[in-house]
Enzyme design. Structure first.
Site, PDB file in Angstrom:
ATOM      1  N   HIS A  58      80.740  17.727 101.408  1.00 42.55           N
ATOM      2  CA  HIS A  58      79.569  17.464 100.574  1.00 42.55           C
ATOM      3  C   HIS A  58      79.193  15.980 100.641  1.00 42.55           C
ATOM      4  O   HIS A  58      78.031  15.623 100.887  1.00 42.55           O
ATOM      5  CB  HIS A  58      79.887  17.876  99.133  1.00 42.55           C
ATOM      6  CG  HIS A  58      78.809  17.584  98.145  1.00 42.55           C
ATOM      7  ND1 HIS A  58      78.017  18.572  97.594  1.00 42.55           N
ATOM      8  CD2 HIS A  58      78.393  16.421  97.569  1.00 42.55           C
ATOM      9  CE1 HIS A  58      77.154  18.032  96.746  1.00 42.55           C
ATOM     10  NE2 HIS A  58      77.374  16.722  96.705  1.00 42.55           N
ATOM     11  N   GLU A  59      80.189  15.128 100.436  1.00 39.94           N
ATOM     12  CA  GLU A  59      79.915  13.688 100.451  1.00 39.94           C
ATOM     13  C   GLU A  59      79.616  13.189 101.862  1.00 39.94           C
ATOM     14  O   GLU A  59      78.805  12.281 102.060  1.00 39.94           O
ATOM     15  CB  GLU A  59      81.103  12.923  99.857  1.00 39.94           C
ATOM     16  CG  GLU A  59      81.479  13.343  98.443  1.00 39.94           C
ATOM     17  CD  GLU A  59      80.319  13.273  97.467  1.00 39.94           C
ATOM     18  OE1 GLU A  59      79.322  12.579  97.750  1.00 39.94           O
ATOM     19  OE2 GLU A  59      80.402  13.922  96.408  1.00 39.94           O
ATOM     20  N   HIS A  62      75.959  13.712 102.568  1.00 36.71           N
ATOM     21  CA  HIS A  62      75.138  12.646 101.987  1.00 36.71           C
ATOM     22  C   HIS A  62      75.164  11.402 102.871  1.00 36.71           C
ATOM     23  O   HIS A  62      74.120  10.820 103.193  1.00 36.71           O
ATOM     24  CB  HIS A  62      75.669  12.261 100.600  1.00 36.71           C
ATOM     25  CG  HIS A  62      75.364  13.235  99.519  1.00 36.71           C
ATOM     26  ND1 HIS A  62      74.108  13.768  99.310  1.00 36.71           N
ATOM     27  CD2 HIS A  62      76.162  13.769  98.541  1.00 36.71           C
ATOM     28  CE1 HIS A  62      74.141  14.587  98.267  1.00 36.71           C
ATOM     29  NE2 HIS A  62      75.374  14.608  97.788  1.00 36.71           N
TER      30      HIS A  62
END
Length: 266
Positions: A58-59, A62
């Protein structure tokens, strides 16, 4: 061509921690499939390892989107190594989300990467950076649900598919909840570039508490039953017996009987 031109960049080399998480995920999955060891503890390890892997991805999403958007600083900060220790707030981004699923079965990724927004030009790029994280959770969840659509509850490996089902449910939940336009969550980050400066400044005061506010709202019986009963199980119902596997996985995962609301609570 020098060696530095062909060897991997150190700021993009996958961390040992991420490889360990993948190893735990694979090993616990094998144990559940083969029926080796305690099924409840196996599901717990499988789901926790899978959840932490998804937080790293997820990170990373980003950071990777920010890199292509113009923020080259994400590399030097270690955000592209999938190392959770490199993120800005490991407790807010990994410990709290892990506590949330253990205590309440509520999947909420926290914010971890610091993007230098001044390096990025264009509102759409800012929105895409925020959307990249939830997109990973949803895609991860779909990747787990698609095989489940072909498996019946009479399978010879119910505990394995229970773990897969519960992990898939957490991923779908994380994607949906993180798209809520609450300051501090990615859903707000998607629309924030399009708001006026005055509104952005006003909502900034709520951002540090956004994740906790959503978590507390889900303790409300009415909201809880609507979200889990209608939204989450409604989606799982599209994929065969996924809802049944997720429910069984929730029971196995919370073998310590310490659920404080959330899925199966209230």
């Amino acid at each position: 061509m020098s060696l530095t031109d062909v060897r991997p960049h150190s700021d993009r080399k996958i961390s040992v921690i991420f490889w360990v998480l993948l190893a735990v995920l694979a090993t616990s999955g094998w144990a559940l499939w083969s029926g080796w060891g305690n099924a409840k503890f196996g599901v717990f390890l499988f789901v926790v390892a899978g959840w932490l892997v998804s937080l790293c991805l997820h990170e990373y999403a980003h950071a990777r989107t920010a890199l292509h958007g113009g923020d080259i600083s994400v590399g030097t900060k270690g955000y592209l190594t999938l190392n959770p220790l490199k993120y800005t707030h490991p407790i807010y981004s990994f410990v709290l989300p892990l506590v949330f699923i253990i205590l309440g079965g509520i999947a909420l990724p926290g914010g971890a990467v610091f993007i230098e927004r001044g390096r990025i030009q264009g509102k759409w790029k800012h929105s895409l950076i925020s959307a990249a994280g939830p997109a990973v959770n949803i895609l991860f969840g779909l990747a787990l649900l698609l095989p489940l659509a072909t498996v019946g509850t009479d399978t010879a490996h119910p505990e394995f598919f229970a773990g897969v089902g519960y992990l898939a449910m957490l991923q779908i939940m994380a994607g949906i909840l993180n798209l809520v336009p609450m300051p501090g969550l990615d859903g707000y980050g998607i629309i924030e570039p399009w708001l006026s400066y005055a509104n952005r400044r006003a909502f900034a005061n709520i951002a540090p508490y956004g994740m906790m506010i959503v978590f507390l709202l889900l303790w409300n019986a009415t909201i809880n039953q609507w979200f889990f009963g209608t939204v989450i199980f409604g989606i799982l119902g599209w994929f065969g017996d996924s809802a049944a596997f997720a429910a069984y996985g929730n029971t196995l995962f919370h073998f310590f009987h310490f659920s404080l609301g959330g899925f199966g609570g209230n």
